[in-house]
Write a protein that holds these residues in place. Structure first.
Motif, short mmCIF file in Angstrom:
data_model
loop_
_atom_site.label_atom_id
_atom_site.label_comp_id
_atom_site.label_asym_id
_atom_site.label_seq_id
_atom_site.Cartn_x
_atom_site.Cartn_y
_atom_site.Cartn_z
N TRP A 152 0.82 -1.21 0.00
CA TRP A 152 0.00 0.00 0.00
C TRP A 152 0.87 1.27 0.00
CZ3 TRP A 152 -5.04 -0.38 -0.90
CH2 TRP A 152 -5.65 -1.61 -0.67
N ALA A 153 2.17 1.12 -0.08
CA ALA A 153 3.08 2.27 0.00
C ALA A 153 2.79 3.30 -1.09
CB ALA A 153 4.53 1.80 -0.09
N SER A 154 2.52 2.87 -2.31
CA SER A 154 2.23 3.80 -3.42
C SER A 154 0.97 4.60 -3.12
CB SER A 154 2.05 3.05 -4.73
OG SER A 154 3.23 2.37 -5.06
N LEU A 155 -0.04 3.95 -2.59
CA LEU A 155 -1.28 4.65 -2.27
C LEU A 155 -1.05 5.65 -1.14
CD1 LEU A 155 -4.27 4.95 -2.89
CD2 LEU A 155 -4.73 3.12 -1.27
N ALA A 156 -0.26 5.26 -0.12
CA ALA A 156 0.05 6.16 0.99
C ALA A 156 0.81 7.38 0.47
CB ALA A 156 0.84 5.43 2.04
N SER A 157 1.70 7.16 -0.46
CA SER A 157 2.48 8.26 -1.04
C SER A 157 1.56 9.20 -1.81
CB SER A 157 3.57 7.67 -1.94
OG SER A 157 3.97 8.56 -2.93
N LEU A 158 0.64 8.68 -2.58
CA LEU A 158 -0.31 9.49 -3.33
C LEU A 158 -1.20 10.29 -2.38
CD1 LEU A 158 -1.60 10.30 -6.05
CD2 LEU A 158 -3.06 8.28 -5.83
N LYS A 159 -1.64 9.67 -1.32
CA LYS A 159 -2.48 10.34 -0.33
C LYS A 159 -1.72 11.52 0.29
CE LYS A 159 -4.95 9.47 3.98
NZ LYS A 159 -5.25 8.49 5.01
N GLU A 160 -0.46 11.31 0.59
CA GLU A 160 0.37 12.36 1.19
C GLU A 160 0.55 13.52 0.20
OE1 GLU A 160 4.87 12.79 2.75
OE2 GLU A 160 3.78 10.97 3.34
N GLN A 161 0.75 13.22 -1.09
CA GLN A 161 0.91 14.26 -2.10
C GLN A 161 -0.36 15.09 -2.24
OE1 GLN A 161 2.07 12.37 -5.75
NE2 GLN A 161 4.06 11.69 -4.97
N LEU A 162 -1.49 14.43 -2.22
CA LEU A 162 -2.78 15.12 -2.34
C LEU A 162 -3.03 16.02 -1.14
CD1 LEU A 162 -5.07 12.34 -3.85
CD2 LEU A 162 -4.17 14.36 -5.01
N SER A 163 -2.69 15.55 0.05
CA SER A 163 -2.91 16.38 1.23
C SER A 163 -1.97 17.59 1.23
CB SER A 163 -2.75 15.56 2.51
OG SER A 163 -1.41 15.14 2.65
#
Length: 167
Positions: A152-163
């Motif tokens: 899930w690391a890629s999704l966590a990274s995307l979430k962080e970029q969006l925030s």
């Protein structure tokens, strides 16, 4: 215990067959043999079956999935009607009355081991819980994002970029 040929009960004293129980019952998983007594009495139009028995079964708790021991005890009586099957007689499903009846043919067999198996099975608790204060299954939740599954690391990274963009 062997099945009893019902007409043979009429030849016994007081028309009664008695068993002292100290055996395992096929199909019933128990730690100890079933101990107690069982009697079958022929009463002309019905069998009077009585039993007092106990054993210890290992069950699985429905909350925490742990194994625990449970004492099964029965002290029961049942009347089983002796009735020859009639072709025009409605089946049990079509019976209009609310009363449930067990019947056997008068020249048939009664299986005391099967009857005892049924009684002990009915005595099993519907909700199998090892104790009143059973907490259930312990569920671990991740504390930090480092504990997140690497898939899930890629999704966590995307979430962080969006925030970060929203700030």
């Amino acid at each position: 215990m062997q099945p009893i040929f019902i007409p043979n009960l009429l030849q016994l004293p007081e028309r009664t067959e008695e068993f002292e129980l100290e055996e395992f019952i096929e199909g019933l998983e128990t730690l100890t043999p079933v101990r107690g007594s069982l009697s079958v009495t022929h009463q002309s139009t019905y069998l009077d079956v009585r039993s007092q028995a106990e054993t210890i079964a290992t069950l699985v708790c429905h909350r925490c999935l742990a194994h625990y021991n449970h004492r099964l005890q029965v002290d029961t009586q049942e009347l089983i009607w002796l009735e020859a099957p009639k072709p025009d007689h409605p089946s049990a499903d079509e019976n209009q009355g609310d009363e449930l009846l067990e019947t056997l043919p008068p020249n048939g067999h009664f299986d005391p081991q099967e009857w005892l198996y049924e009684q002990l099975s009915l005595a099993l608790p519907f909700q199998q819980v090892c104790s009143d204060d059973c907490p259930g299954i312990a569920v671990e939740t991740p504390q930090e994002s480092a504990d997140v599954d690497s898939r899930w690391a890629s999704l966590a990274s995307l979430k962080e970029q969006l925030s970060q963009r929203e700030d």
